[in-house]
Scaffold this motif. Structure first.
Motif, PDB file in Angstrom:
ATOM      1  N   GLN A  94     -32.149 -58.614   4.882  1.00 59.65           N
ATOM      2  CA  GLN A  94     -31.363 -58.092   5.312  1.00 59.65           C
ATOM      3  C   GLN A  94     -30.955 -56.876   4.503  1.00 59.65           C
ATOM      4  O   GLN A  94     -30.407 -55.627   4.399  1.00 59.65           O
ATOM      5  CB  GLN A  94     -29.719 -58.124   5.523  1.00 59.65           C
ATOM      6  CG  GLN A  94     -29.376 -59.284   6.739  1.00 59.65           C
ATOM      7  CD  GLN A  94     -30.021 -61.140   6.451  1.00 59.65           C
ATOM      8  OE1 GLN A  94     -30.968 -60.725   5.845  1.00 59.65           O
ATOM      9  NE2 GLN A  94     -29.486 -62.110   7.081  1.00 59.65           N
ATOM     10  N   PHE A  95     -31.520 -56.622   2.718  1.00 60.19           N
ATOM     11  CA  PHE A  95     -31.412 -55.836   1.710  1.00 60.19           C
ATOM     12  C   PHE A  95     -32.902 -55.909   2.214  1.00 60.19           C
ATOM     13  O   PHE A  95     -33.522 -54.477   1.022  1.00 60.19           O
ATOM     14  CB  PHE A  95     -30.980 -56.559   0.421  1.00 60.19           C
ATOM     15  CG  PHE A  95     -29.767 -57.388   0.406  1.00 60.19           C
ATOM     16  CD1 PHE A  95     -28.723 -56.226   0.763  1.00 60.19           C
ATOM     17  CD2 PHE A  95     -29.628 -58.449  -0.410  1.00 60.19           C
ATOM     18  CE1 PHE A  95     -27.270 -56.964   0.309  1.00 60.19           C
ATOM     19  CE2 PHE A  95     -27.797 -58.331  -0.227  1.00 60.19           C
ATOM     20  CZ  PHE A  95     -27.313 -57.768  -0.203  1.00 60.19           C
ATOM     21  N   GLN A  96     -34.382 -56.333   2.227  1.00 62.55           N
ATOM     22  CA  GLN A  96     -35.140 -55.885   1.521  1.00 62.55           C
ATOM     23  C   GLN A  96     -35.602 -55.056   2.730  1.00 62.55           C
ATOM     24  O   GLN A  96     -36.262 -54.191   2.450  1.00 62.55           O
ATOM     25  CB  GLN A  96     -35.728 -57.403   1.461  1.00 62.55           C
ATOM     26  CG  GLN A  96     -37.698 -57.060   0.819  1.00 62.55           C
ATOM     27  CD  GLN A  96     -38.193 -58.477   0.508  1.00 62.55           C
ATOM     28  OE1 GLN A  96     -38.299 -59.125   1.608  1.00 62.55           O
ATOM     29  NE2 GLN A  96     -38.723 -58.434  -0.631  1.00 62.55           N
ATOM     30  N   ASN A  97     -35.046 -55.172   3.853  1.00 64.08           N
ATOM     31  CA  ASN A  97     -36.261 -54.287   4.679  1.00 64.08           C
ATOM     32  C   ASN A  97     -34.425 -52.839   5.385  1.00 64.08           C
ATOM     33  O   ASN A  97     -35.128 -52.094   5.837  1.00 64.08           O
ATOM     34  CB  ASN A  97     -35.641 -54.672   6.105  1.00 64.08           C
ATOM     35  CG  ASN A  97     -37.243 -55.927   5.912  1.00 64.08           C
ATOM     36  OD1 ASN A  97     -38.325 -56.097   5.271  1.00 64.08           O
ATOM     37  ND2 ASN A  97     -37.004 -56.882   6.585  1.00 64.08           N
ATOM     38  N   LEU A  98     -34.142 -52.960   4.399  1.00 66.04           N
ATOM     39  CA  LEU A  98     -33.511 -51.022   4.507  1.00 66.04           C
ATOM     40  C   LEU A  98     -33.919 -49.824   4.139  1.00 66.04           C
ATOM     41  O   LEU A  98     -35.096 -50.632   3.254  1.00 66.04           O
ATOM     42  CB  LEU A  98     -32.125 -51.595   3.784  1.00 66.04           C
ATOM     43  CG  LEU A  98     -30.788 -52.691   3.392  1.00 66.04           C
ATOM     44  CD1 LEU A  98     -30.067 -52.005   2.090  1.00 66.04           C
ATOM     45  CD2 LEU A  98     -30.080 -52.034   5.143  1.00 66.04           C
ATOM     46  N   HIS A  99     -33.830 -49.345   4.609  1.00 68.94           N
ATOM     47  CA  HIS A  99     -34.524 -47.721   4.924  1.00 68.94           C
ATOM     48  C   HIS A  99     -32.958 -47.192   4.398  1.00 68.94           C
ATOM     49  O   HIS A  99     -31.678 -46.970   5.189  1.00 68.94           O
ATOM     50  CB  HIS A  99     -35.110 -47.522   5.980  1.00 68.94           C
ATOM     51  CG  HIS A  99     -35.437 -46.342   5.519  1.00 68.94           C
ATOM     52  ND1 HIS A  99     -34.866 -45.051   5.696  1.00 68.94           N
ATOM     53  CD2 HIS A  99     -36.701 -46.239   5.360  1.00 68.94           C
ATOM     54  CE1 HIS A  99     -35.968 -44.048   4.992  1.00 68.94           C
ATOM     55  NE2 HIS A  99     -37.093 -44.587   5.508  1.00 68.94           N
ATOM     56  N   PRO A 100     -33.062 -46.492   2.899  1.00 71.92           N
ATOM     57  CA  PRO A 100     -32.066 -44.717   2.853  1.00 71.92           C
ATOM     58  C   PRO A 100     -31.497 -44.140   3.655  1.00 71.92           C
ATOM     59  O   PRO A 100     -30.269 -43.884   3.908  1.00 71.92           O
ATOM     60  CB  PRO A 100     -32.652 -44.336   1.284  1.00 71.92           C
ATOM     61  CG  PRO A 100     -34.244 -44.792   1.736  1.00 71.92           C
ATOM     62  CD  PRO A 100     -34.235 -46.089   1.885  1.00 71.92           C
ATOM     63  N   LEU A 101     -32.027 -44.057   5.004  1.00 71.79           N
ATOM     64  CA  LEU A 101     -31.430 -43.410   5.500  1.00 71.79           C
ATOM     65  C   LEU A 101     -31.182 -43.687   7.106  1.00 71.79           C
ATOM     66  O   LEU A 101     -31.133 -42.875   8.279  1.00 71.79           O
ATOM     67  CB  LEU A 101     -32.988 -42.158   6.471  1.00 71.79           C
ATOM     68  CG  LEU A 101     -33.021 -41.045   5.069  1.00 71.79           C
ATOM     69  CD1 LEU A 101     -34.550 -40.050   5.642  1.00 71.79           C
ATOM     70  CD2 LEU A 101     -31.912 -40.741   4.693  1.00 71.79           C
ATOM     71  N   GLN A 102     -30.779 -44.937   6.877  1.00 71.80           N
ATOM     72  CA  GLN A 102     -29.997 -45.865   8.072  1.00 71.80           C
ATOM     73  C   GLN A 102     -28.698 -45.170   8.772  1.00 71.80           C
ATOM     74  O   GLN A 102     -28.385 -44.222   7.622  1.00 71.80           O
ATOM     75  CB  GLN A 102     -30.215 -47.326   8.008  1.00 71.80           C
ATOM     76  CG  GLN A 102     -31.259 -48.030   8.426  1.00 71.80           C
ATOM     77  CD  GLN A 102     -30.888 -50.198   7.641  1.00 71.80           C
ATOM     78  OE1 GLN A 102     -31.841 -49.938   6.567  1.00 71.80           O
ATOM     79  NE2 GLN A 102     -29.601 -50.656   8.478  1.00 71.80           N
ATOM     80  N   PRO A 134     -29.203 -43.957 -12.023  1.00 72.66           N
ATOM     81  CA  PRO A 134     -30.203 -43.198 -13.779  1.00 72.66           C
ATOM     82  C   PRO A 134     -31.730 -45.198 -13.229  1.00 72.66           C
ATOM     83  O   PRO A 134     -30.795 -46.127 -12.790  1.00 72.66           O
ATOM     84  CB  PRO A 134     -29.487 -44.142 -14.545  1.00 72.66           C
ATOM     85  CG  PRO A 134     -28.045 -43.598 -14.106  1.00 72.66           C
ATOM     86  CD  PRO A 134     -27.301 -44.089 -12.622  1.00 72.66           C
ATOM     87  N   PHE A 135     -33.017 -44.860 -13.534  1.00 75.39           N
ATOM     88  CA  PHE A 135     -33.155 -45.565 -13.187  1.00 75.39           C
ATOM     89  C   PHE A 135     -33.520 -46.647 -14.366  1.00 75.39           C
ATOM     90  O   PHE A 135     -34.897 -47.151 -14.504  1.00 75.39           O
ATOM     91  CB  PHE A 135     -35.058 -45.238 -12.626  1.00 75.39           C
ATOM     92  CG  PHE A 135     -34.631 -44.745 -11.200  1.00 75.39           C
ATOM     93  CD1 PHE A 135     -34.810 -45.541  -9.967  1.00 75.39           C
ATOM     94  CD2 PHE A 135     -35.095 -42.924 -10.785  1.00 75.39           C
ATOM     95  CE1 PHE A 135     -34.690 -44.949  -9.030  1.00 75.39           C
ATOM     96  CE2 PHE A 135     -34.819 -42.947  -9.895  1.00 75.39           C
ATOM     97  CZ  PHE A 135     -34.744 -43.639  -8.263  1.00 75.39           C
ATOM     98  N   ALA A 136     -33.361 -46.446 -15.751  1.00 74.88           N
ATOM     99  CA  ALA A 136     -33.431 -47.151 -16.776  1.00 74.88           C
ATOM    100  C   ALA A 136     -32.562 -46.890 -17.831  1.00 74.88           C
ATOM    101  O   ALA A 136     -31.671 -45.674 -17.583  1.00 74.88           O
ATOM    102  CB  ALA A 136     -34.849 -46.716 -16.849  1.00 74.88           C
ATOM    103  N   GLY A 137     -32.572 -47.444 -19.341  1.00 74.58           N
ATOM    104  CA  GLY A 137     -31.599 -47.119 -19.346  1.00 74.58           C
ATOM    105  C   GLY A 137     -32.141 -45.462 -20.703  1.00 74.58           C
ATOM    106  O   GLY A 137     -31.351 -44.153 -20.436  1.00 74.58           O
ATOM    107  N   SER A 303     -30.985 -38.843  -8.767  1.00 73.53           N
ATOM    108  CA  SER A 303     -32.065 -39.476  -8.004  1.00 73.53           C
ATOM    109  C   SER A 303     -31.607 -39.660  -6.621  1.00 73.53           C
ATOM    110  O   SER A 303     -31.083 -39.554  -7.112  1.00 73.53           O
ATOM    111  CB  SER A 303     -32.141 -41.353  -8.728  1.00 73.53           C
ATOM    112  OG  SER A 303     -31.047 -41.445  -8.396  1.00 73.53           O
ATOM    113  N   PRO A 304     -32.500 -39.435  -5.896  1.00 80.91           N
ATOM    114  CA  PRO A 304     -31.813 -39.454  -4.801  1.00 80.91           C
ATOM    115  C   PRO A 304     -31.578 -41.262  -4.277  1.00 80.91           C
ATOM    116  O   PRO A 304     -32.059 -42.093  -4.780  1.00 80.91           O
ATOM    117  CB  PRO A 304     -33.290 -39.726  -3.482  1.00 80.91           C
ATOM    118  CG  PRO A 304     -34.226 -40.195  -4.298  1.00 80.91           C
ATOM    119  CD  PRO A 304     -33.512 -40.194  -5.975  1.00 80.91           C
TER     120      PRO A 304
END
Ligand SMILES: *Cc1c(COP(=O)(O)O)cnc(C)c1O
Length: 468
Positions: A94-102, A134-137, A303-304
């Protein structure tokens, strides 16, 4: 493992025409890719059967060292154990197959993860709002500094371009300030490893109206709690600057103190250090940024969508599986473990700042300097005993820095085993220094010549087949 039998590169195992998998014949001949779009020559790919591929990569993976293999006391990086339940949660289809534009109504669960994580981070830090983008520290630092810059600009305070950074800071601090278009002013440390209030007072009196922010890491890079924060916070706020907290390694603070209560305005947390998630080799990470009330409207779009969502799931799983009561033990345990190792080894390793530390501490090499055995040698010898090396030659404040961080996760037996090996190496340095200097002896690759590797890097691999 026999590297000759299995080969170093998959290309060395290639046999012309060998197949691992056969595709069905093309039954739709008329839909061939147009000739103009096809490559002229076959791609140079290895041709192997499935069993060869499986053995090759399985054996390669056995050469890797991770926190699931053994103790990983890499200071300033918090390589803590990542409980398997975190992986299970992140791998839920349910998390892994998410698409950000759902459509929004189909992602309510994912939204709840983000909301609950942000709320937990607010609670743990005493700040008002968090962004998970943010993707990192380092990316979090940049994001936080962008918030600070926009805040000053919104008040017409355009001349505030100076960021004060302690000389002990992680290298990403000045780098982020520079990327954000701000100027760095360095403040010195005292001999006991803390920010010098005297030096800071001088700087502030010179730069009063130009100070955008002060960046602080607490506990600092030496693993020490910055006791002067109340004074520093007042000094910076009185002249109109904001306080930035580098919370990359927040574990020692969990259950002990909150940056928001100390007067910090903006901070980032490395989820991949403080709240598990394996991050060897530079990723994946997440560096959420938190701000005090009134600053949340300045969050930039860095970030998107919602950043590294899978890292957020693991962090939330870590927080929820510990729960409100147990999470308060994280800081005290990380602190206890580090101090225990420090006290058990300080008679044989040089401890330049002999005081109570938080989650990590720094030795300056072996106490007995007459053996000629360096920090590098100790680190290499540890590999022979099945331990990952601590952080070495950082921070730059000492010549032979050896920085140890056990984390809150390790058992007393594991820590005692590490202490025994560190003492054994100190003994070997006296009785058989050559043994330590030529280590490692039990790893797939022995001591490499790092000077040669830096001066003459060989970045392509010559295939054995062509040499024969
Ligand atoms: C690791 C670390 C960073 C940088 O985090 P990344 O995720 O590697 O970008 C910044 N500050 C401190 C104190 C750190 O330990």
């Amino acid at each position: 493992m026999n590297n000759r039998l299995y080969g170093n590169l998959i290309f060395e195992l290639s046999q012309e025409g060998r197949r691992g998998y056969s595709l069905p014949k093309n039954r739709y001949g008329q839909y061939e890719i147009p000739a103009a779009m096809r490559r002229n020559n076959d791609a140079e790919l290895p041709e192997c059967d499935e069993m060869t591929v499986t053995r090759h990569y399985t054996n390669l993976s056995a050469n890797n060292f991770g926190v699931d293999n053994g103790f990983y006391p890499l200071g300033s990086c918090t390589m803590k154990y990542n409980p398997k339940i975190n992986e299970e949660m992140a791998a839920l289809p349910q998390f892994q197959n998410l698409h950000p534009l759902q459509p929004q109504e189909t992602v309510k669960g994912a939204e709840a993860v983000c909301t609950l994580l942000c709320r937990s981070l607010c609670e743990l830090t005493g700040l008002h709002a968090f962004t998970l983008k943010p993707f990192a520290g380092a990316h979090g630092e940049l994001t936080g500094l962008m918030v600070i810059k926009k805040y000053h600009e919104s008040r017409g305070d355009m001349q505030r371009t100076k960021v004060i950074v302690p000389d002990s800071a992680h290298g990403t601090n000045p780098a982020s300030a520079a990327v954000c278009g701000l100027d760095i002013v360095e403040v010195k440390s005292t001999p006991d490893g803390l920010v010098s209030l005297e030096d800071l007072e001088n700087l502030v009196s010179q730069e009063r109206d130009n100070i955008a922010a002060m960046m602080m890491t607490n506990p600092n890079t030496l693993g020490l709690f910055e006791k002067q924060i109340p004074g520093i916070e007042k000094l910076i706020h009185d002249c109109g600057g904001l306080m930035y907290y580098d919370g990359a390694n927040l574990n020692p603070m969990l259950g002990a103190a909150r940056p928001g209560d100390m007067g910090f305005d903006v901070m980032h947390i490395n989820l991949h250090k403080t709240f598990s998630t394996p991050h060897g080799g530079g990723g994946p990470g997440a560096g959420p940024v938190g701000v005090r009330k009134g600053l949340e409207s300045f969050f930039p779009e860095v970030s998107p969508y919602h950043g590294n969502f899978a890292v957020a799931i693991r962090a939330l799983a870590y927080i929820l599986s510990l729960g409100r009561e147990n999470i308060k033990m994280v800081g005290p345990l990380a602190t206890l473990n580090a101090n225990y190792i420090k006290e058990c080894l300080k008679d044989v390793y040089e401890l330049p700042i002999d005081t109570v530390c938080k989650h990590e501490f720094v030795f300056d090499g072996l106490k007995d300097k007459s053996t000629g055995v360096t920090t590098m040698d100790v680190a290499k010898r540890l590999l022979d005993y099945g331990y990952h090396a601590p952080t070495i030659y950082f921070p730059l404040l000492f010549h032979e820095s050896l920085m140890i961080e056990p984390t809150e996760n390790e058992s007393k037996e594991t820590i005692d085993g590490f202490i025994a090996v560190m003492r054994q190496i100190a003994e070997e340095a006296k009785t058989d220094p050559e043994l330590v200097k030529s280590a490692p002896h039990n790893t797939p690759i022995g001591r490499v010549d790092d000077v040669l590797a830096a001066k003459h890097p060989v970045t392509t691999y010559k295939q054995l087949k062509n040499e024969q």
